[in-house]
Design an enzyme around this catalytic site. Sequence first.
Site, short mmCIF file in Angstrom:
data_model
loop_
_atom_site.label_atom_id
_atom_site.label_comp_id
_atom_site.label_asym_id
_atom_site.label_seq_id
_atom_site.Cartn_x
_atom_site.Cartn_y
_atom_site.Cartn_z
N ILE A 4 0.80 -1.22 0.00
CA ILE A 4 0.00 0.00 0.00
C ILE A 4 0.84 1.27 0.00
O ILE A 4 0.36 2.34 -0.31
CB ILE A 4 -1.05 0.04 1.15
CG1 ILE A 4 -0.39 -0.23 2.52
CG2 ILE A 4 -2.17 -0.94 0.90
CD1 ILE A 4 -1.37 -0.08 3.68
N LYS A 5 2.12 1.15 0.37
CA LYS A 5 2.96 2.36 0.31
C LYS A 5 4.44 1.98 0.22
O LYS A 5 4.88 1.01 0.82
CB LYS A 5 2.73 3.21 1.58
CG LYS A 5 3.22 4.64 1.40
CD LYS A 5 3.17 5.41 2.72
CE LYS A 5 4.14 6.57 2.67
NZ LYS A 5 4.58 7.00 3.99
N ALA A 8 10.95 5.83 1.56
CA ALA A 8 12.37 5.85 1.26
C ALA A 8 13.07 4.66 1.89
O ALA A 8 14.05 4.15 1.36
CB ALA A 8 13.01 7.15 1.74
N GLU A 9 12.57 4.17 3.03
CA GLU A 9 13.27 3.05 3.66
C GLU A 9 12.42 1.82 3.91
O GLU A 9 12.94 0.77 4.25
CB GLU A 9 13.98 3.50 4.95
CG GLU A 9 13.06 3.85 6.10
CD GLU A 9 13.84 3.96 7.42
OE1 GLU A 9 15.00 3.52 7.49
OE2 GLU A 9 13.26 4.48 8.38
N ALA A 10 11.10 1.95 3.75
CA ALA A 10 10.25 0.79 4.07
C ALA A 10 9.13 0.61 3.07
O ALA A 10 8.73 1.55 2.39
CB ALA A 10 9.68 0.95 5.47
N ILE A 12 5.14 -0.78 2.95
CA ILE A 12 4.00 -1.03 3.83
C ILE A 12 3.00 -1.94 3.12
O ILE A 12 2.61 -1.65 1.98
CB ILE A 12 3.28 0.30 4.21
CG1 ILE A 12 4.27 1.40 4.57
CG2 ILE A 12 2.24 0.05 5.30
CD1 ILE A 12 4.93 1.26 5.90
N ASP A 121 7.47 12.99 12.07
CA ASP A 121 6.85 13.17 10.76
C ASP A 121 5.37 13.48 10.93
O ASP A 121 4.50 12.80 10.40
CB ASP A 121 7.06 11.93 9.90
CG ASP A 121 6.84 12.19 8.41
OD1 ASP A 121 6.72 13.37 8.02
OD2 ASP A 121 6.75 11.21 7.64
#
Lengths: 206, 328
Positions: A4-5, A8-10, A12, A121
């Site tokens: 779903i997303k 930059a580092e993960a 989801i 964030d």
Amino acid sequence: MELIKRGAEAKIYRAKWMGKEVVIKRRVRKGYRIKELDEEIRRRRTKEEAFLMAETRRAGVSVPIIYYIDTVKMEIVMEYIGGKRIKDFIDDENEETQKKICRMIGESVAKMHSHGIIHGDLTTSNMILADKLYFIDFGLGMKSFENEARGVDMHLLMEAFNAAHRNEKLFKWVFEAYGENFDEADEVKRKIDEIIKRGRYMRRVS
Amino acid sequence: MISLGIEGTAHTLGIAIVEKINEKCKILSNESRMYKPAKGGIHPREAANHHAMHLPSLLHESIKKAGVEIKEIDLIGFSIGPGLGPCLRTVATAARTIAIKYKKPIMGVNHCIAHLEIGKALTGSHDPVLLYASGGNTQVISLLEKKYRIFGETLDIGIGNCLDKFGRAIGIPFPAGPHIEKLARKGRKYIPLPYSVKGMDVSFSGILTAALSLIKNESIEDMAYSLQETCFSMLAEVTERAMAHLEKEEVLLGGGVASNMRLQEIMKKMAMERGAKFFVPSRQYLVDNGAMIAWTAILMHEAGYRMSLGDTKVRQNFRTDEVEVKWS
């Protein structure tokens, strides 16, 4: 598993886990880092994020329940929150409801900050309204009792409201509730003004 | 338009003549001399003396090499900041003298912006995120709403400074970067060091302290390797964050440390993994150089910037976002 997303580092994912609706946040391997370093960083951040979520819950702010932490796959398996992102609907609400939601946001951030939790964030994409107001994505978060860190946190939230939402009263309401629930709010306000002058945090908030 | 540029913010004095012809950057000459301290790091006053001493001869060399007459030069650019006060003032004085004597317009240029502009001009990059990695500066810079904004930077010492200090402790002369790069190639074992990324910022002083405390027990090759891998991975990470955040698809390198091949390799890999383009100018335009000052002075002049002598006071802490980018 449904992606779903992609950050930059993960990555989801939405998935089923032990019969439950879950979200899986997996930190992806970075080919530019040597393996030893890459694994250590991803492992540590996975643990730290989970720890910060637990701390936030303890501070009385709702976050998804963590079901499982896998430090081999570098993933956190957490509760799926079936609400609406604040970003997606707050503009369509009447002022009374907007004010109510903004006050909830301010109050929650005040709780986090007084417990030394910096979200890192704070945008309206990272807040979900379901039965309660939930905060997600603590990937850039940290523990700190410094007003500088709190100022940066609040400044980003301010930018998020100014960039993505029409009613400029929204952040005013957030900060009002923040101030009523946090003794050091005046000092944080001063930090925000200082940060604005530096100009460097200007960003495109999505 | 032909411009003479004088760079002198730290250890390097650079004088270049650059021409803008058919919208392209043509470098007619790019000469430089570097101050190397007898021991320890840069002594600002000594560096300034070095610049003062070498300026006249370097100026002649640069003009001779370019094959131009002084009357053909349209503009005098100089590095107005950020940098070491004594060095900046020496170079500014020289620039003012030339400007007055030959009745040329003068332009004070931001050193960091100059790194970015010369990189763009020579590589064909259009809208990059710049990783500017040098001795004193470590910043991630990109254009947003008419200003070159700093999206990430070091919270304490510059990456080059970190490498130099490490080098000094193991008996490597200044600048230590190239020696450390060679040593690191022989390193095999990764020794864990603190990895210090805070949002889009980095910090190197803690890593340096940790590395210095470990050199007694480990081989210097392994230490150099571990130091490079740790610091450079951090730089790649914050640059990637800025790129993701700004939705930009180009990465550009600048600064002396960017001539390190391992850093280039890491940054290139990062760019490839995200499907972005990677740009790096050749070494003489990565390190401090006069050409970048001369070129940026032209861009500014053509965009309508004008400076009187009163505007040419040096600015030690000049930030990139204080300049409105009217030329891009």
